[in-house]
Design a protein around this motif. Structure first.
Motif, mmCIF file in Angstrom:
data_model
loop_
_atom_site.group_PDB
_atom_site.id
_atom_site.type_symbol
_atom_site.label_atom_id
_atom_site.label_comp_id
_atom_site.label_asym_id
_atom_site.label_seq_id
_atom_site.Cartn_x
_atom_site.Cartn_y
_atom_site.Cartn_z
ATOM 1 N N ASP A 216 -1.933 -4.151 1.620
ATOM 2 C CA ASP A 216 -0.992 -4.557 0.566
ATOM 3 C C ASP A 216 -1.616 -5.523 -0.434
ATOM 4 O OD1 ASP A 216 0.925 -2.985 1.770
ATOM 5 O OD2 ASP A 216 1.883 -4.661 2.832
ATOM 6 N N SER A 217 -2.440 -6.446 0.071
ATOM 7 C CA SER A 217 -2.994 -7.480 -0.808
ATOM 8 C C SER A 217 -4.152 -6.956 -1.669
ATOM 9 C CB SER A 217 -3.450 -8.689 0.024
ATOM 10 O OG SER A 217 -4.303 -8.286 1.069
ATOM 11 N N TRP A 218 -4.693 -5.808 -1.316
ATOM 12 C CA TRP A 218 -5.777 -5.187 -2.086
ATOM 13 C C TRP A 218 -5.471 -3.682 -2.166
ATOM 14 C CZ3 TRP A 218 -10.137 -8.162 -3.763
ATOM 15 C CH2 TRP A 218 -10.146 -9.481 -3.311
ATOM 16 N N PRO A 219 -4.474 -3.293 -2.926
ATOM 17 C CA PRO A 219 -3.972 -1.909 -2.862
ATOM 18 C C PRO A 219 -4.959 -0.841 -3.319
ATOM 19 C CG PRO A 219 -2.894 -3.138 -4.625
ATOM 20 C CD PRO A 219 -3.644 -4.138 -3.814
ATOM 21 N N ARG A 220 -5.883 -1.200 -4.228
ATOM 22 C CA ARG A 220 -6.821 -0.181 -4.723
ATOM 23 C C ARG A 220 -7.826 0.258 -3.656
ATOM 24 N NH1 ARG A 220 -8.202 1.277 -9.809
ATOM 25 N NH2 ARG A 220 -10.426 0.874 -9.478
ATOM 26 N N LEU A 221 -7.959 -0.506 -2.595
ATOM 27 C CA LEU A 221 -8.857 -0.081 -1.518
ATOM 28 C C LEU A 221 -8.499 1.325 -1.051
ATOM 29 C CD1 LEU A 221 -8.994 -3.321 0.663
ATOM 30 C CD2 LEU A 221 -10.849 -2.389 -0.749
ATOM 31 N N ALA A 222 -7.206 1.551 -0.842
ATOM 32 C CA ALA A 222 -6.764 2.857 -0.351
ATOM 33 C C ALA A 222 -6.558 3.848 -1.483
ATOM 34 C CB ALA A 222 -5.483 2.705 0.463
ATOM 35 N N THR A 223 -5.855 3.426 -2.524
ATOM 36 C CA THR A 223 -5.486 4.390 -3.572
ATOM 37 C C THR A 223 -6.686 4.871 -4.372
ATOM 38 O OG1 THR A 223 -4.985 2.587 -5.111
ATOM 39 C CG2 THR A 223 -3.157 3.451 -3.776
ATOM 40 N N TYR A 224 -7.670 4.005 -4.574
ATOM 41 C CA TYR A 224 -8.889 4.396 -5.285
ATOM 42 C C TYR A 224 -10.051 4.588 -4.304
ATOM 43 C CZ TYR A 224 -12.669 4.470 -8.730
ATOM 44 O OH TYR A 224 -13.762 4.842 -9.492
ATOM 45 N N GLY A 225 -10.299 3.597 -3.472
ATOM 46 C CA GLY A 225 -11.410 3.678 -2.520
ATOM 47 C C GLY A 225 -11.235 4.778 -1.495
ATOM 48 N N GLY A 226 -10.000 5.191 -1.254
ATOM 49 C CA GLY A 226 -9.745 6.261 -0.299
ATOM 50 C C GLY A 226 -9.587 7.621 -0.924
ATOM 51 N N SER A 227 -9.892 7.742 -2.211
ATOM 52 C CA SER A 227 -9.569 8.969 -2.947
ATOM 53 C C SER A 227 -10.611 10.065 -2.816
ATOM 54 C CB SER A 227 -9.370 8.640 -4.434
ATOM 55 O OG SER A 227 -10.585 8.175 -5.014
ATOM 56 N N THR A 228 -11.696 9.802 -2.085
ATOM 57 C CA THR A 228 -12.736 10.830 -1.961
ATOM 58 C C THR A 228 -13.337 10.789 -0.569
ATOM 59 O OG1 THR A 228 -14.663 11.775 -3.077
ATOM 60 C CG2 THR A 228 -14.609 9.371 -2.818
ATOM 61 N N GLN A 229 -14.336 11.629 -0.351
ATOM 62 C CA GLN A 229 -15.019 11.695 0.937
ATOM 63 C C GLN A 229 -16.374 12.363 0.723
ATOM 64 O OE1 GLN A 229 -12.407 13.952 3.484
ATOM 65 N NE2 GLN A 229 -12.530 15.802 2.248
#
Length: 543
Positions: A235-248
């Motif tokens: 929650d405190s760093w939301p872009r980790l998942a929404t952006y950092g998790g957007s690929t593989q």
């Protein structure tokens, strides 16, 4: 953990298809294609008592076999919620294939399948059980619910493999007579799953959990962050998942778990008596985080997202205060979601972090983990710094690892650091079996089934006291793996062997007898829809 990754040529789709054809939509264990209707069959003998995986500590055969029939009841203690839940689980396994109602009841009786918790039975410990079978009943006794669940897995394996089918099969359903008394060798019997290189859904993780539970694995180490993807909402760093998790790896869509989804994985694992150990890898293996937040980089410039397979090029900025705010926030949120004791902080392959910076980083981060009530686990490079009191170091070296590195880890063990033994050339399930294996990597060499089983965790690391070894773990990295079929093919048949090294007494470890017990598991995997590697080292059943 892993070194010297190289990109490998993609195997031909036809080859993969021929080797890995399984039911792609299979969910939790037991979700397999419909089996044939019951047919007449020759009289069947019960599986000899104790001819299971992992091998039990003691099995004494004798007396009449127990037969499950339409009249069988599953009896649990009145008022024991845990025993009732395990009874319901067992009924869920048995009902589809037997066609029997198998009511779960707290009504007293000396017949049927009896699940009993004896809280004062100190000999059984936290995970041990006693199974007794005779013509009248089969009884599983344990001190703790985990032991009762493990005993149910033994009961399951004593029954014919077709008990795993999801449609009615012909009996008889026999459990050989006698007594099994069983406790685990090690308290840490782990399996690791990398959801960062390729993302796996909640359903896929649950499927793997069910496969682990069958072999009494009790730790699920989830690798939640790496260069290629961040897989948990923070929650405190939301872009980790929404952006950092957007690929593989390879540039696919990636994905991440919401907090509710992660909690569901934790809950489901707990229902199978596995503790989830989350890993947030640092200070390296952090490109997904660095790409998500420019301020985490020393130069304030966010790098692009990464979809390759090289390692060691990324690092958090050790000298920035915001780095430790970031770590504190992430650890706080992950710890709050994770009821288990441990939190894994990675720590390996920090090739772009100087030794001095690495030591400074670990000296600041380990107290943060303790602050939120968790015990540190790290890859064995943690011993390059000073491991916190009670910390565990996960050793992933190989026979080729240098003597100085081995000695450093052994010295830390002598000074109180516990060890989880995960040698890459023995336990890494993503290593190719042979040069012809269409999946996996080979930087640690080829790992056939015998090599993965025929060694002793208690004596593996020279100079490390045997009491420092807390257990064994089988990592499964996913650079080349993207489906449940891939996971199954690389884990089976090696995973059960590593599980046996963790559970069974060292005196039972014998390849010639193990390979026969392992071969007997194949019909069960077929019934469960698990596609596996048919190693020529194992005498698989004909047909």
């Amino acid at each position: 953990m892993r070194t010297h990754h190289r990109s490998l040529p993609r195997p031909a789709a036809a080859l993969l298809g021929s080797l890995l054809l399984v039911a792609a939509g299979a969910g939790a264990l037991g979700a397999v294609p419909a089996a044939a209707s019951p047919t007449a069959s020759a009289p069947a003998a019960a599986t000899p008592l104790g001819q299971i995986v992992p091998a039990p500590a003691k099995a004494t055969a004798g007396g009449s076999a127990y037969r499950i029939t339409a009249a069988t009841r599953i009896r649990v203690e009145d008022g024991s919620r845990e025993a009732r839940r395990i009874g319901d689980y067992l009924a869920g396994v048995l009902r589809p294939s037997t066609g029997y109602k198998l009511p779960v009841t707290d009504a007293e009786g000396r017949d049927g399948i009896r699940l009993e918790l004896h809280r004062k039975d100190g000999e059984l410990g936290a995970e041990g059980y006693r199974l007794t079978s005779d013509g009248r009943s089969v009884t599983v006794v344990a001190r703790e619910a985990a032991g009762l669940f493990h005993g149910v897995q033994t009961l399951r394996q004593q029954l014919p493999a077709k008990v795993e089918a999801d449609s009615r099969q012909a009996g008889p359903w026999l459990v050989a007579g006698g007594t099994i008394e069983d406790t685990p060798r090690y308290a840490w019997r782990g399996a690791h799953l990398d959801v960062s290189r390729h993302f796996f859904t909640v359903g896929q993780v649950k499927r793997y959990i069910d496969e682990l539970a069958l072999y009494k694995v009790n730790k699920l180490h989830l690798h939640l962050s790496d260069d290629q993807g961040w897989r948990l909402a923070i929650d405190s760093w939301p872009r980790l998942a929404t952006y950092g998790g957007s690929t593989q790896v390879g540039g696919g869509a990636g994905g991440y778990y919401t907090k509710a989804q992660y909690k569901e994985i934790v809950r489901y694992a707990a229902s199978r008596y596995l503790e989830v150990v989350p890993e947030i890898d640092m200070p390296s293996h952090t490109n997904a985080a660095l790409a998500s937040y420019a301020e985490l980089n020393c130069d304030g410039v966010a790098p692009p997202l990464y979809t390759g397979t090289e390692v060691g090029f990324s690092s958090l900025c050790v000298n920035k205060d915001i780095t430790y705010k970031f770590v504190d926030d992430v650890v706080r949120e992950v710890a709050a979601l994770t009821p288990g004791r441990y939190l894994h902080i990675g720590g390996d392959e920090a090739h772009s972090t100087s030794h001095e910076d690495y030591v400074a980083f670990m000296n600041k981060v380990q107290p943060i983990v303790a602050k939120y009530g968790k015990t540190v686990v790290g890859w064995h490079q943690l011993t390059e710094a000073t491991p916190a009191k009670g910390a565990l170091a996960q050793y992933w070296g190989t026979e080729g690892t240098g003597a100085a590195e081995k000695a450093r880890v052994a010295e830390a063990a002598k000074n109180g650091t516990g060890l989880i033994i995960s040698p890459a050339d023995r336990t890494y399930l993503d290593m190719k079996y042979t040069k012809d294996t269409p999946l996996g990597l080979s930087w640690a060499g080829y790992v056939e089934v015998r090599r993965s089983y025929d060694w002793d965790p208690g004596t593996y690391l020279p100079g490390a006291p045997s009491e420092a070894v807390k257990g064994v773990e089988a990592p499964l990295w996913s650079e080349t793996l993207s489906t449940s079929a891939h996971l199954d093919y690389m884990a089976f048949p090696r995973l059960p062997g590593v599980a046996e090294l963790g559970w069974s007494p060292a005196a039972t470890h014998d390849w010639d007898t193990y390979k026969v017990r392992l071969a007997a598991q194949a019909p069960r995997w077929d019934a469960l829809g698990i596609g596996y590697y048919k190693s020529p080292q194992v005498p698989w059943p004909a047909g």
